[in-house]
Design a protein around this motif. Structure first.
Motif, PDB file in Angstrom:
ATOM      1  N   ILE A 166      69.615 -13.515  61.757  1.00  0.00           N
ATOM      2  CA  ILE A 166      69.563 -14.768  61.014  1.00  0.00           C
ATOM      3  C   ILE A 166      68.929 -15.869  61.858  1.00  0.00           C
ATOM      4  N   THR A 167      67.905 -16.520  61.304  1.00  0.00           N
ATOM      5  CA  THR A 167      67.280 -17.690  61.925  1.00  0.00           C
ATOM      6  C   THR A 167      67.020 -18.719  60.824  1.00  0.00           C
ATOM      7  N   ARG A 168      66.493 -19.872  61.214  1.00  0.00           N
ATOM      8  CA  ARG A 168      66.153 -20.881  60.211  1.00  0.00           C
ATOM      9  C   ARG A 168      65.101 -20.358  59.227  1.00  0.00           C
ATOM     10  N   ALA A 169      64.275 -19.412  59.701  1.00  0.00           N
ATOM     11  CA  ALA A 169      63.183 -18.918  58.869  1.00  0.00           C
ATOM     12  C   ALA A 169      63.663 -18.084  57.685  1.00  0.00           C
ATOM     13  N   ASN A 170      64.845 -17.479  57.811  1.00  0.00           N
ATOM     14  CA  ASN A 170      65.288 -16.603  56.719  1.00  0.00           C
ATOM     15  C   ASN A 170      66.687 -16.904  56.197  1.00  0.00           C
ATOM     16  N   GLU A 172      67.866 -19.138  54.241  1.00  0.00           N
ATOM     17  CA  GLU A 172      67.968 -19.474  52.833  1.00  0.00           C
ATOM     18  C   GLU A 172      67.888 -18.237  51.946  1.00  0.00           C
ATOM     19  N   GLU A 173      67.166 -17.205  52.400  1.00  0.00           N
ATOM     20  CA  GLU A 173      67.055 -16.012  51.574  1.00  0.00           C
ATOM     21  C   GLU A 173      67.998 -14.893  52.029  1.00  0.00           C
ATOM     22  N   PHE A 174      68.929 -15.223  52.919  1.00  0.00           N
ATOM     23  CA  PHE A 174      69.870 -14.216  53.376  1.00  0.00           C
ATOM     24  C   PHE A 174      70.627 -13.556  52.226  1.00  0.00           C
ATOM     25  N   PRO A 175      71.093 -14.315  51.203  1.00  0.00           N
ATOM     26  CA  PRO A 175      71.751 -13.641  50.078  1.00  0.00           C
ATOM     27  C   PRO A 175      70.848 -12.607  49.396  1.00  0.00           C
ATOM     28  N   ILE A 177      68.523 -10.868  50.943  1.00  0.00           N
ATOM     29  CA  ILE A 177      68.453  -9.717  51.846  1.00  0.00           C
ATOM     30  C   ILE A 177      69.692  -8.848  51.664  1.00  0.00           C
ATOM     31  N   TYR A 178      70.837  -9.512  51.533  1.00  0.00           N
ATOM     32  CA  TYR A 178      72.086  -8.775  51.273  1.00  0.00           C
ATOM     33  C   TYR A 178      71.968  -7.986  49.967  1.00  0.00           C
ATOM     34  N   ASP A 179      71.477  -8.614  48.926  1.00  0.00           N
ATOM     35  CA  ASP A 179      71.304  -7.927  47.641  1.00  0.00           C
ATOM     36  C   ASP A 179      70.347  -6.743  47.784  1.00  0.00           C
ATOM     37  N   LEU A 180      69.305  -6.912  48.597  1.00  0.00           N
ATOM     38  CA  LEU A 180      68.358  -5.827  48.829  1.00  0.00           C
ATOM     39  C   LEU A 180      69.046  -4.656  49.515  1.00  0.00           C
ATOM     40  N   ALA A 181      69.872  -4.960  50.519  1.00  0.00           N
ATOM     41  CA  ALA A 181      70.602  -3.889  51.227  1.00  0.00           C
ATOM     42  C   ALA A 181      71.465  -3.100  50.259  1.00  0.00           C
ATOM     43  N   VAL A 182      72.123  -3.810  49.336  1.00  0.00           N
ATOM     44  CA  VAL A 182      72.963  -3.145  48.338  1.00  0.00           C
ATOM     45  C   VAL A 182      72.116  -2.269  47.424  1.00  0.00           C
TER      46      VAL A 182
END
Length: 364
Positions: A166-170, A172-175, A177-182
Protein backbone atom coordinates in the motif's frame (compact mmCIF):
# COMPACT_ATOMS: atom_id res chain seq x y z
CA UNK A 1 -1.67 -20.05 32.22
CA UNK A 2 -5.29 -19.00 31.89
CA UNK A 3 -5.83 -15.42 30.72
CA UNK A 4 -8.87 -13.32 31.44
CA UNK A 5 -10.57 -11.86 28.38
CA UNK A 6 -8.40 -9.09 26.93
CA UNK A 7 -5.93 -9.50 29.78
CA UNK A 8 -2.28 -8.80 29.09
CA UNK A 9 0.18 -11.74 29.20
CA UNK A 10 3.09 -11.52 31.58
CA UNK A 11 6.81 -11.90 31.03
CA UNK A 12 9.45 -9.90 29.19
CA UNK A 13 10.69 -12.55 26.74
CA UNK A 14 9.19 -13.48 23.40
CA UNK A 15 9.23 -16.98 21.98
CA UNK A 16 11.98 -17.95 19.54
CA UNK A 17 10.02 -20.73 17.83
CA UNK A 18 11.04 -20.54 14.17
CA UNK A 19 7.92 -20.57 11.99
CA UNK A 20 8.87 -18.87 8.73
CA UNK A 21 12.04 -18.46 6.69
CA UNK A 22 12.08 -16.22 3.62
CA UNK A 23 15.03 -17.12 1.42
CA UNK A 24 16.26 -14.79 -1.30
CA UNK A 25 17.72 -17.51 -3.51
CA UNK A 26 18.57 -15.00 -6.23
CA UNK A 27 18.47 -11.25 -6.53
CA UNK A 28 17.96 -11.35 -10.30
CA UNK A 29 14.52 -10.21 -11.46
CA UNK A 30 12.81 -9.63 -14.79
CA UNK A 31 10.91 -6.62 -13.41
CA UNK A 32 12.10 -3.35 -11.86
CA UNK A 33 9.50 -2.61 -9.19
CA UNK A 34 9.61 0.91 -7.78
CA UNK A 35 9.25 -0.32 -4.18
CA UNK A 36 11.71 -3.25 -4.38
CA UNK A 37 13.60 -3.67 -1.09
CA UNK A 38 16.52 -5.30 -2.98
CA UNK A 39 16.61 -2.84 -5.92
CA UNK A 40 16.82 -6.03 -8.00
CA UNK A 41 17.89 -5.93 -11.66
CA UNK A 42 17.59 -8.30 -14.60
CA UNK A 43 21.21 -9.46 -14.49
CA UNK A 44 23.34 -12.11 -12.75
CA UNK A 45 24.54 -11.42 -9.20
CA UNK A 46 27.91 -12.55 -7.90
CA UNK A 47 28.27 -14.69 -4.80
CA UNK A 48 24.88 -16.37 -4.65
CA UNK A 49 24.76 -19.50 -2.51
CA UNK A 50 25.37 -22.69 -4.51
CA UNK A 51 22.96 -25.59 -4.54
CA UNK A 52 25.21 -27.55 -2.16
CA UNK A 53 25.41 -24.58 0.21
CA UNK A 54 21.62 -24.17 0.13
CA UNK A 55 21.07 -27.84 0.92
CA UNK A 56 23.50 -27.61 3.84
CA UNK A 57 21.62 -24.60 5.21
CA UNK A 58 18.31 -26.45 4.90
CA UNK A 59 19.82 -29.31 6.89
CA UNK A 60 20.79 -26.79 9.58
CA UNK A 61 17.34 -25.17 9.59
CA UNK A 62 15.80 -28.62 10.08
CA UNK A 63 17.87 -29.00 13.27
CA UNK A 64 16.05 -25.93 14.66
CA UNK A 65 12.49 -26.45 13.40
CA UNK A 66 10.36 -27.40 10.39
CA UNK A 67 9.15 -23.95 9.32
CA UNK A 68 7.40 -22.70 6.23
CA UNK A 69 10.08 -21.88 3.67
CA UNK A 70 9.32 -19.02 1.28
CA UNK A 71 11.49 -19.24 -1.84
CA UNK A 72 11.82 -15.66 -2.97
CA UNK A 73 14.03 -13.21 -4.82
CA UNK A 74 14.34 -11.18 -6.99
CA UNK A 75 12.37 -13.63 -9.06
CA UNK A 76 13.09 -17.16 -7.79
CA UNK A 77 12.08 -18.76 -11.12
CA UNK A 78 15.23 -17.25 -12.63
CA UNK A 79 17.31 -19.65 -10.55
CA UNK A 80 18.01 -22.77 -12.61
CA UNK A 81 18.01 -25.22 -9.67
CA UNK A 82 14.90 -23.80 -7.98
CA UNK A 83 12.86 -27.00 -8.26
CA UNK A 84 15.72 -29.22 -7.03
CA UNK A 85 15.94 -27.00 -3.96
CA UNK A 86 12.17 -27.13 -3.48
CA UNK A 87 12.26 -30.93 -3.61
CA UNK A 88 15.08 -31.05 -1.08
CA UNK A 89 13.16 -28.86 1.35
CA UNK A 90 9.99 -30.86 0.83
CA UNK A 91 11.85 -34.10 1.69
CA UNK A 92 13.10 -32.49 4.90
CA UNK A 93 9.51 -31.82 5.94
CA UNK A 94 9.32 -28.08 5.34
CA UNK A 95 6.17 -26.51 3.92
CA UNK A 96 7.58 -25.12 0.68
CA UNK A 97 6.10 -21.97 -0.85
CA UNK A 98 7.24 -19.47 -3.45
CA UNK A 99 6.90 -15.70 -3.91
CA UNK A 100 6.82 -14.86 -7.61
CA UNK A 101 5.69 -11.94 -9.74
CA UNK A 102 3.70 -14.42 -11.81
CA UNK A 103 4.83 -13.28 -15.23
CA UNK A 104 7.03 -16.32 -15.91
CA UNK A 105 4.43 -18.92 -15.01
CA UNK A 106 3.39 -21.42 -17.66
CA UNK A 107 1.32 -24.60 -17.31
CA UNK A 108 4.58 -26.59 -17.38
CA UNK A 109 6.22 -24.50 -14.66
CA UNK A 110 3.12 -24.78 -12.47
CA UNK A 111 3.27 -28.58 -12.83
CA UNK A 112 6.97 -28.47 -11.85
CA UNK A 113 5.99 -26.51 -8.77
CA UNK A 114 3.42 -29.09 -7.76
CA UNK A 115 5.76 -32.02 -8.44
CA UNK A 116 8.58 -30.42 -6.41
CA UNK A 117 6.40 -29.99 -3.33
CA UNK A 118 5.51 -26.29 -3.54
CA UNK A 119 2.19 -25.95 -1.73
CA UNK A 120 1.37 -22.30 -2.30
CA UNK A 121 2.62 -19.34 -4.29
CA UNK A 122 2.17 -15.63 -3.68
CA UNK A 123 1.78 -13.19 -6.55
CA UNK A 124 2.05 -9.44 -5.98
CA UNK A 125 -0.77 -7.31 -7.36
CA UNK A 126 -0.33 -3.60 -6.60
CA UNK A 127 -3.05 -2.15 -8.79
CA UNK A 128 -6.55 -3.06 -9.88
CA UNK A 129 -5.64 -2.31 -13.48
CA UNK A 130 -2.67 -2.54 -15.83
CA UNK A 131 -2.17 1.22 -15.54
CA UNK A 132 -1.42 1.24 -11.81
CA UNK A 133 0.16 -2.20 -11.49
CA UNK A 134 2.52 -1.73 -14.44
CA UNK A 135 3.51 1.69 -13.10
CA UNK A 136 4.67 -0.10 -9.94
CA UNK A 137 6.44 -2.84 -11.85
CA UNK A 138 8.02 -0.57 -14.45
CA UNK A 139 7.39 -3.18 -17.15
CA UNK A 140 4.50 -2.92 -19.56
CA UNK A 141 2.44 -6.09 -19.57
CA UNK A 142 3.31 -7.07 -15.98
CA UNK A 143 -0.34 -6.96 -14.92
CA UNK A 144 -1.51 -9.09 -17.83
CA UNK A 145 1.38 -11.50 -17.23
CA UNK A 146 0.57 -11.84 -13.53
CA UNK A 147 -3.12 -12.54 -14.22
CA UNK A 148 -2.18 -15.09 -16.87
CA UNK A 149 0.16 -16.84 -14.42
CA UNK A 150 -2.52 -16.84 -11.73
CA UNK A 151 -4.95 -18.44 -14.18
CA UNK A 152 -2.47 -21.25 -14.83
CA UNK A 153 -2.09 -21.82 -11.08
CA UNK A 154 -5.83 -21.89 -10.56
CA UNK A 155 -6.36 -24.34 -13.43
CA UNK A 156 -3.82 -26.69 -11.83
CA UNK A 157 -5.32 -26.31 -8.32
CA UNK A 158 -2.13 -24.72 -6.97
CA UNK A 159 -3.10 -22.46 -4.06
CA UNK A 160 -2.13 -18.82 -4.56
CA UNK A 161 -2.35 -15.70 -2.46
CA UNK A 162 -2.27 -12.06 -3.53
CA UNK A 163 0.23 -9.68 -1.89
CA UNK A 164 -0.33 -5.92 -2.08
CA UNK A 165 1.98 -3.10 -1.00
CA UNK A 166 0.00 0.00 0.00
CA UNK A 167 1.26 3.46 -1.01
CA UNK A 168 -0.35 6.79 -1.85
CA UNK A 169 -0.37 5.68 -5.49
CA UNK A 170 -2.81 2.82 -4.92
CA UNK A 171 -4.51 3.40 -1.57
CA UNK A 172 -7.68 4.74 -3.18
CA UNK A 173 -8.13 1.63 -5.30
CA UNK A 174 -7.17 -0.82 -2.57
CA UNK A 175 -10.82 -1.98 -2.19
CA UNK A 176 -10.82 -2.82 -5.90
CA UNK A 177 -7.58 -4.80 -5.50
CA UNK A 178 -9.22 -6.71 -2.66
CA UNK A 179 -12.25 -7.41 -4.87
CA UNK A 180 -9.90 -8.59 -7.62
CA UNK A 181 -8.17 -11.00 -5.23
CA UNK A 182 -11.57 -12.44 -4.31
CA UNK A 183 -12.71 -12.76 -7.92
CA UNK A 184 -9.47 -14.49 -8.95
CA UNK A 185 -10.03 -17.20 -6.36
CA UNK A 186 -7.06 -16.40 -4.11
CA UNK A 187 -6.88 -18.33 -0.86
CA UNK A 188 -5.47 -15.27 0.93
CA UNK A 189 -4.84 -11.55 0.57
CA UNK A 190 -1.81 -10.21 2.43
CA UNK A 191 -1.19 -6.47 2.64
CA UNK A 192 2.18 -4.81 3.17
CA UNK A 193 2.86 -1.24 4.24
CA UNK A 194 5.78 0.37 2.41
CA UNK A 195 9.12 0.28 4.22
CA UNK A 196 11.39 2.98 2.71
CA UNK A 197 14.44 0.93 1.70
CA UNK A 198 16.04 -0.27 -1.53
CA UNK A 199 14.30 1.49 -4.41
CA UNK A 200 11.54 2.20 -1.89
CA UNK A 201 13.72 4.99 -0.48
CA UNK A 202 12.81 6.99 -3.58
CA UNK A 203 9.15 6.57 -2.64
CA UNK A 204 9.27 8.25 0.76
CA UNK A 205 6.77 10.82 -0.47
CA UNK A 206 4.50 7.91 -1.48
CA UNK A 207 4.37 6.52 2.06
CA UNK A 208 0.92 6.87 3.56
CA UNK A 209 0.47 8.86 6.75
CA UNK A 210 -0.14 7.37 10.17
CA UNK A 211 -3.80 8.42 9.86
CA UNK A 212 -4.16 6.72 6.45
CA UNK A 213 -2.36 3.68 7.82
CA UNK A 214 -4.85 3.40 10.67
CA UNK A 215 -7.86 3.95 8.40
CA UNK A 216 -6.68 1.28 5.94
CA UNK A 217 -6.17 -1.30 8.67
CA UNK A 218 -9.62 -0.61 10.11
CA UNK A 219 -11.10 -1.11 6.62
CA UNK A 220 -9.17 -4.37 6.33
CA UNK A 221 -10.49 -5.52 9.71
CA UNK A 222 -14.05 -4.85 8.62
CA UNK A 223 -13.67 -7.29 5.72
CA UNK A 224 -13.05 -10.21 8.14
CA UNK A 225 -16.72 -11.03 8.62
CA UNK A 226 -17.45 -11.17 4.89
CA UNK A 227 -14.17 -12.48 3.50
CA UNK A 228 -14.06 -15.80 1.69
CA UNK A 229 -10.28 -15.79 1.88
CA UNK A 230 -7.65 -15.39 4.60
CA UNK A 231 -6.72 -11.79 5.35
CA UNK A 232 -3.33 -10.98 6.84
CA UNK A 233 -1.45 -7.74 7.43
CA UNK A 234 2.33 -8.07 6.99
CA UNK A 235 4.73 -5.24 7.84
CA UNK A 236 1.65 -3.69 9.43
CA UNK A 237 1.92 -4.78 13.08
CA UNK A 238 -0.61 -2.18 14.27
CA UNK A 239 -3.30 -4.45 12.81
CA UNK A 240 -3.01 -6.83 15.74
CA UNK A 241 -3.57 -3.98 18.18
CA UNK A 242 -6.55 -2.75 16.12
CA UNK A 243 -8.07 -6.25 16.09
CA UNK A 244 -8.10 -6.29 19.89
CA UNK A 245 -9.41 -2.76 20.20
CA UNK A 246 -12.25 -3.48 17.79
CA UNK A 247 -13.08 -6.81 19.42
CA UNK A 248 -13.20 -5.14 22.83
CA UNK A 249 -15.41 -2.34 21.50
CA UNK A 250 -17.73 -4.95 19.99
CA UNK A 251 -17.99 -6.78 23.31
CA UNK A 252 -16.15 -9.88 22.08
CA UNK A 253 -14.36 -11.93 24.74
CA UNK A 254 -11.01 -13.03 23.37
CA UNK A 255 -7.64 -14.27 24.56
CA UNK A 256 -5.39 -11.20 24.41
CA UNK A 257 -2.32 -13.13 23.32
CA UNK A 258 -3.74 -15.44 20.64
CA UNK A 259 -6.74 -13.61 19.20
CA UNK A 260 -6.54 -13.26 15.43
CA UNK A 261 -3.02 -14.59 15.13
CA UNK A 262 -3.92 -17.75 13.20
CA UNK A 263 -1.31 -19.53 15.39
CA UNK A 264 1.43 -18.32 13.05
CA UNK A 265 2.17 -14.69 13.64
CA UNK A 266 2.26 -11.57 15.76
CA UNK A 267 2.55 -8.06 14.43
CA UNK A 268 6.30 -8.07 13.81
CA UNK A 269 7.77 -11.57 13.66
CA UNK A 270 11.31 -10.47 12.77
CA UNK A 271 13.82 -12.37 14.88
CA UNK A 272 11.16 -14.14 16.96
CA UNK A 273 9.39 -16.51 14.57
CA UNK A 274 10.80 -15.32 11.26
CA UNK A 275 14.22 -15.10 9.62
CA UNK A 276 15.42 -13.92 6.23
CA UNK A 277 18.41 -15.32 4.34
CA UNK A 278 19.92 -13.16 1.59
CA UNK A 279 21.28 -14.37 -1.75
CA UNK A 280 24.81 -14.29 -0.30
CA UNK A 281 23.90 -16.03 2.97
CA UNK A 282 23.40 -13.10 5.32
CA UNK A 283 20.76 -13.83 7.97
CA UNK A 284 18.50 -10.94 8.94
CA UNK A 285 15.37 -10.46 11.09
CA UNK A 286 13.47 -9.75 7.86
CA UNK A 287 14.14 -8.69 4.30
CA UNK A 288 13.44 -5.06 5.12
CA UNK A 289 15.72 -4.93 8.17
CA UNK A 290 19.23 -5.21 6.79
CA UNK A 291 21.10 -6.02 9.98
CA UNK A 292 23.82 -8.65 9.66
CA UNK A 293 23.03 -11.29 12.26
CA UNK A 294 25.58 -13.70 10.84
CA UNK A 295 26.36 -15.47 7.58
CA UNK A 296 25.54 -19.12 6.94
CA UNK A 297 28.89 -19.49 5.16
CA UNK A 298 30.62 -18.72 8.44
CA UNK A 299 28.27 -20.00 11.15
CA UNK A 300 25.53 -22.60 11.36
CA UNK A 301 21.96 -21.39 11.06
CA UNK A 302 21.25 -22.73 14.56
CA UNK A 303 24.10 -20.71 16.07
CA UNK A 304 22.91 -17.54 14.35
CA UNK A 305 19.25 -18.05 15.26
CA UNK A 306 19.96 -18.81 18.89
CA UNK A 307 22.87 -16.47 19.64
CA UNK A 308 22.66 -13.36 17.44
CA UNK A 309 22.62 -10.26 19.71
CA UNK A 310 20.10 -8.66 17.33
CA UNK A 311 17.72 -11.59 17.62
CA UNK A 312 18.13 -11.61 21.39
CA UNK A 313 17.25 -7.90 21.57
CA UNK A 314 14.13 -8.43 19.44
CA UNK A 315 12.98 -11.19 21.80
CA UNK A 316 13.50 -9.06 24.94
CA UNK A 317 10.58 -6.69 25.54
CA UNK A 318 12.68 -4.61 27.94
CA UNK A 319 14.85 -3.53 24.97
CA UNK A 320 11.98 -1.79 23.13
CA UNK A 321 12.21 1.99 23.39
CA UNK A 322 9.83 4.93 23.40
CA UNK A 323 6.11 4.36 23.53
CA UNK A 324 6.53 0.84 22.08
CA UNK A 325 8.36 -0.18 25.24
CA UNK A 326 5.47 1.09 27.38
CA UNK A 327 2.58 -0.16 25.27
CA UNK A 328 0.28 -2.92 26.51
CA UNK A 329 0.13 -4.27 22.95
CA UNK A 330 3.89 -4.80 22.69
CA UNK A 331 3.60 -8.60 22.66
CA UNK A 332 1.08 -8.76 19.85
CA UNK A 333 2.28 -5.76 17.82
CA UNK A 334 5.90 -4.82 18.45
CA UNK A 335 5.93 -2.05 15.86
CA UNK A 336 7.74 -2.39 12.55
CA UNK A 337 11.40 -2.73 13.47
CA UNK A 338 12.49 -2.16 9.86
CA UNK A 339 10.56 1.10 9.60
CA UNK A 340 11.98 2.24 12.93
CA UNK A 341 15.49 1.46 11.69
CA UNK A 342 15.09 3.15 8.30
CA UNK A 343 13.45 6.27 9.70
CA UNK A 344 15.43 6.71 12.95
CA UNK A 345 18.59 4.61 12.60
CA UNK A 346 17.59 2.59 15.68
CA UNK A 347 15.80 -0.73 15.13
CA UNK A 348 14.55 -0.77 18.73
CA UNK A 349 13.04 2.73 18.56
CA UNK A 350 9.30 3.30 18.68
CA UNK A 351 7.27 2.67 15.52
CA UNK A 352 7.26 5.99 13.59
CA UNK A 353 3.80 5.51 12.02
CA UNK A 354 1.70 4.59 15.02
CA UNK A 355 -1.04 6.89 16.35
CA UNK A 356 -1.51 4.93 19.55
CA UNK A 357 -0.09 6.42 22.76
CA UNK A 358 1.61 7.56 24.82
CA UNK A 359 -1.48 9.54 25.87
CA UNK A 360 -3.60 6.70 24.55
CA UNK A 361 -1.86 3.99 26.54
CA UNK A 362 -4.49 1.90 28.23
CA UNK A 363 -4.27 0.72 31.79
CA UNK A 364 -4.88 -2.89 32.67
Amino acid sequence: MKHHPMSEPEGSKLSSNLRLVAWELTRSCNLACVHCRAAARDCPYEGELSRAECEKVMDEIAEVAKPIIILTGGEPLLRSDIFELARYGDKLGFRMTMATNGTLLTPEIVQEMLCSGIQRISVSIDGASARTHDAFRKVEGAFEGALRGIAFARQANLDFQINTTITRANIEEFPKIYDLAVSLGAVAHHIFMLVPMGRGKDLVEQSISAQEYEKTLHWFYERRSEARLQLKATCAPHYYRIMRQRAKAEGTEVNFETFGLDALTRGCLGGTGFAFISHVGQVQPCGYLELDCGNVREKSFREIWQNSPVFKNLRDLTCYEGKCGKCRYIRVCGGCRARAHEMTGNYMAEEPLCLYGPSGLEKK
